[in-house]
Scaffold this motif. Structure first.
Motif, PDB file in Angstrom:
ATOM      1  N   SER A 215      -3.593   7.145  -8.459  1.00 33.78           N
ATOM      2  CA  SER A 215      -4.723   6.308  -8.841  1.00 33.78           C
ATOM      3  C   SER A 215      -4.259   5.085  -9.632  1.00 33.78           C
ATOM      4  N   THR A 216      -5.054   4.029  -9.579  1.00 34.65           N
ATOM      5  CA  THR A 216      -4.742   2.815 -10.329  1.00 34.65           C
ATOM      6  C   THR A 216      -4.982   3.044 -11.819  1.00 34.65           C
ATOM      7  N   VAL A 217      -4.023   2.636 -12.617  1.00 35.59           N
ATOM      8  CA  VAL A 217      -4.102   2.753 -14.064  1.00 35.59           C
ATOM      9  C   VAL A 217      -4.207   1.344 -14.639  1.00 35.59           C
ATOM     10  N   THR A 218      -5.199   1.113 -15.465  1.00 35.48           N
ATOM     11  CA  THR A 218      -5.400  -0.199 -16.077  1.00 35.48           C
ATOM     12  C   THR A 218      -5.108  -0.111 -17.567  1.00 35.48           C
ATOM     13  N   VAL A 219      -4.287  -1.023 -18.047  1.00 34.45           N
ATOM     14  CA  VAL A 219      -3.831  -1.006 -19.433  1.00 34.45           C
ATOM     15  C   VAL A 219      -3.962  -2.400 -20.026  1.00 34.45           C
ATOM     16  N   GLU A 220      -4.523  -2.488 -21.215  1.00 33.33           N
ATOM     17  CA  GLU A 220      -4.535  -3.737 -21.958  1.00 33.33           C
ATOM     18  C   GLU A 220      -3.254  -3.811 -22.776  1.00 33.33           C
ATOM     19  N   ILE A 221      -2.478  -4.853 -22.549  1.00 29.93           N
ATOM     20  CA  ILE A 221      -1.154  -4.956 -23.155  1.00 29.93           C
ATOM     21  C   ILE A 221      -1.246  -5.455 -24.596  1.00 29.93           C
ATOM     22  N   VAL A 222      -0.535  -4.787 -25.485  1.00 32.42           N
ATOM     23  CA  VAL A 222      -0.412  -5.242 -26.869  1.00 32.42           C
ATOM     24  C   VAL A 222       0.926  -5.933 -27.068  1.00 32.42           C
ATOM     25  N   ILE A 223       1.994  -5.289 -26.623  1.00 29.80           N
ATOM     26  CA  ILE A 223       3.338  -5.851 -26.705  1.00 29.80           C
ATOM     27  C   ILE A 223       3.940  -5.802 -25.315  1.00 29.80           C
ATOM     28  N   GLY A 224       4.512  -6.914 -24.863  1.00 34.62           N
ATOM     29  CA  GLY A 224       5.019  -7.007 -23.500  1.00 34.62           C
ATOM     30  C   GLY A 224       6.089  -5.994 -23.198  1.00 34.62           C
ATOM     31  N   ASN A 225       6.002  -5.404 -22.012  1.00 33.20           N
ATOM     32  CA  ASN A 225       6.977  -4.418 -21.564  1.00 33.20           C
ATOM     33  C   ASN A 225       8.200  -5.131 -20.998  1.00 33.20           C
ATOM     34  N   GLY A 226       9.365  -4.806 -21.525  1.00 33.08           N
ATOM     35  CA  GLY A 226      10.584  -5.494 -21.125  1.00 33.08           C
ATOM     36  C   GLY A 226      10.903  -5.422 -19.651  1.00 33.08           C
ATOM     37  N   THR A 227      10.340  -4.450 -18.938  1.00 36.64           N
ATOM     38  CA  THR A 227      10.693  -4.329 -17.531  1.00 36.64           C
ATOM     39  C   THR A 227      10.154  -5.468 -16.697  1.00 36.64           C
ATOM     40  N   ALA A 283      -5.801 -25.595 -16.486  1.00 32.05           N
ATOM     41  CA  ALA A 283      -4.524 -24.871 -16.501  1.00 32.05           C
ATOM     42  C   ALA A 283      -4.798 -23.486 -17.064  1.00 32.05           C
ATOM     43  N   TYR A 284      -4.713 -22.471 -16.199  1.00 31.81           N
ATOM     44  CA  TYR A 284      -4.850 -21.088 -16.666  1.00 31.81           C
ATOM     45  C   TYR A 284      -3.471 -20.584 -17.043  1.00 31.81           C
ATOM     46  N   VAL A 285      -3.345 -20.027 -18.250  1.00 41.99           N
ATOM     47  CA  VAL A 285      -2.045 -19.578 -18.767  1.00 41.99           C
ATOM     48  C   VAL A 285      -2.170 -18.141 -19.262  1.00 41.99           C
ATOM     49  N   ASN A 286      -1.238 -17.279 -18.814  1.00 43.98           N
ATOM     50  CA  ASN A 286      -1.189 -15.899 -19.279  1.00 43.98           C
ATOM     51  C   ASN A 286       0.190 -15.636 -19.868  1.00 43.98           C
ATOM     52  N   ILE A 287       0.221 -15.409 -21.169  1.00 46.02           N
ATOM     53  CA  ILE A 287       1.471 -15.107 -21.879  1.00 46.02           C
ATOM     54  C   ILE A 287       1.275 -13.824 -22.656  1.00 46.02           C
ATOM     55  N   VAL A 288       2.177 -12.873 -22.501  1.00 46.61           N
ATOM     56  CA  VAL A 288       2.146 -11.632 -23.265  1.00 46.61           C
ATOM     57  C   VAL A 288       3.018 -11.825 -24.503  1.00 46.61           C
ATOM     58  N   HIS A 289       2.390 -11.702 -25.670  1.00 44.33           N
ATOM     59  CA  HIS A 289       3.108 -11.936 -26.931  1.00 44.33           C
ATOM     60  C   HIS A 289       2.332 -11.255 -28.054  1.00 44.33           C
ATOM     61  N   ASP A 349       9.433 -11.777 -33.321  1.00 42.51           N
ATOM     62  CA  ASP A 349       8.931 -11.160 -32.103  1.00 42.51           C
ATOM     63  C   ASP A 349       9.146 -12.105 -30.924  1.00 42.51           C
ATOM     64  N   SER A 350       9.096 -11.551 -29.744  1.00 42.60           N
ATOM     65  CA  SER A 350       9.263 -12.342 -28.525  1.00 42.60           C
ATOM     66  C   SER A 350       8.190 -11.935 -27.530  1.00 42.60           C
ATOM     67  N   GLY A 351       8.164 -12.592 -26.376  1.00 40.65           N
ATOM     68  CA  GLY A 351       7.178 -12.274 -25.353  1.00 40.65           C
ATOM     69  C   GLY A 351       7.614 -12.813 -24.012  1.00 40.65           C
ATOM     70  N   TYR A 352       6.662 -12.963 -23.097  1.00 41.80           N
ATOM     71  CA  TYR A 352       7.014 -13.552 -21.815  1.00 41.80           C
ATOM     72  C   TYR A 352       5.819 -14.238 -21.178  1.00 41.80           C
TER      73      TYR A 352
END
Length: 360
Positions: A215-227, A283-289, A349-352
């Protein structure tokens, strides 16, 4: 929350004073980034790393707190939320008349003292898997995470104690029928907080997930996953739209290093029916940080003119950029290579950069 940070770059105003042309764009409300993937894919995407226990102390995770000041701390908030029969809430958040089902072992309880609140991914395990590198504020947020119902769960106290700090390679619930739920929730929490897995843990999760409905799992990200964070690329690979569109999008992940040099990502718009960009370009921008207030973001037009999308603001301690910026770019040619530049201005801290889309 107040963080002690060190600013490492000059402000956007200083850059503008240097003679570059800049236009400040308006931004819509920002929201946390989300990831939706089939369970087996999400497990496969968990990054593998060696666990490090050195320096762990449970006291480094401040809990339980009363975040909303209503007199009920995190433990009681979970008990109230998970009750199968709603309890009466008395003075000092004393609970009475409620009932709870511990899904790990199927036991039902009417006395809250018979229940522990389990951190789905134990505090020690989170330390081993990455939280040792977090700020104290981030560890407090993790230890009291009421933003995702999977993070904290009310279970029989001695069952929680038998689990201790073990991962799914070492411990899963005794009830076989709930193991898919458990593996899903474990994977979701690790993804939400950008935590790694060790080799044995990854193998166990993969085996369990293979026997579950994908099944599809939906997660709201708090800290970006390094993978999902690729090495810094400047510029990142260009995606060229087709069919005469006036929109370009780049979804190649680019690491935004901690207090490092600006990184860039480009899109090439070709065949746009308009020679000039629109007065209502977006300009739509998505940054995980962890802290979007750390970031400065600029948009560079094909001729090198730049537009300030946002400047760093230490007052903004919310996570992630998930924002559509709007501006009048009618003085620019529509076709050509447009570049987004992102810089982390503070240490800690860092992000992507996950994806961005330009419509001119």
């Amino acid at each position: 929350m107040i963080r002690k940070r060190i600013a490492l770059v000059t402000s956007a105003a200083t850059a503008l004073a240097g003679g570059l042309v800049g236009v400040i764009l308006t931004a819509g409300p920002a929201a946390a980034a989300t990831v939706s993937q089939p369970l087996q894919t999400m497990v496969a995407n968990l990054p593998v790393a060696t666990e490090v226990r050195t320096g762990y102390d449970r006291d480094l995770f401040n809990h339980w707190i009363d975040a909303d000041g209503d007199g009920c701390n995190t433990r009681y908030e979970v008990l109230i939320a998970e009750a199968t029969t709603a309890p009466a809430v008395g003075s000092g958040c004393a609970l009475s008349g409620g009932a709870w089902l511990s899904y790990y072992d199927g036991a039902t309880w009417t006395d809250p003292s018979d229940l522990d609140i389990d951190h789905m991914v134990p505090l020690a395990e989170s330390w081993d898997s990455g939280s040792r590198n977090w700020t104290s504020a981030q560890r407090e947020a993790y230890a009291n995470d009421l933003g995702d119902a999977r993070a904290l769960v009310a279970v029989t106290d001695n069952v929680n104690q038998s689990k201790s700090d073990q991962d799914p390679a070492e411990w899963v619930p005794s009830l076989a029928g709930v193991r898919c739920r458990y593996v899903t929730e474990w994977t979701a929490v690790k993804t939400r907080w950008g935590l790694t897995v060790d080799t044995a843990e990854k193998s166990a999760l993969t085996t369990y997930a293979a026997a579950c409905t994908n099944s599809t799992v939906t997660v709201e990200i708090v800290i970006g996953n390094g993978t999902t964070t690729s090495p810094t690329v400047s510029p990142s690979p260009t995606v060229t739209p087709t069919g005469g569109t006036c929109t370009g999008s780049n979804g190649t992940d680019v690491t935004v290093p901690d207090a490092g040099a600006a990184v860039t990502s480009s899109v090439t718009i070709a065949g746009c029916s308009r020679s000039a960009a629109s007065a209502t370009s977006t300009a739509y921008v998505n940054i995980v940080h962890p802290f979007r207030g750390d970031l400065s973001i600029w948009l560079y037009a094909p001729d090198g003119t730049y537009y300030v999308l946002t400047s760093a603001s230490s007052a903004d301690s919310a996570a992630n950029v998930d924002t559509t910026y709007t501006a009048n770019l009618s003085s620019e040619t529509a076709n050509g290579t447009w570049t987004l530049s992102v810089k982390d201005n503070y240490s800690g801290d860092s992000g992507y950069l996950n994806t961005w889309t330009l419509t001119v």
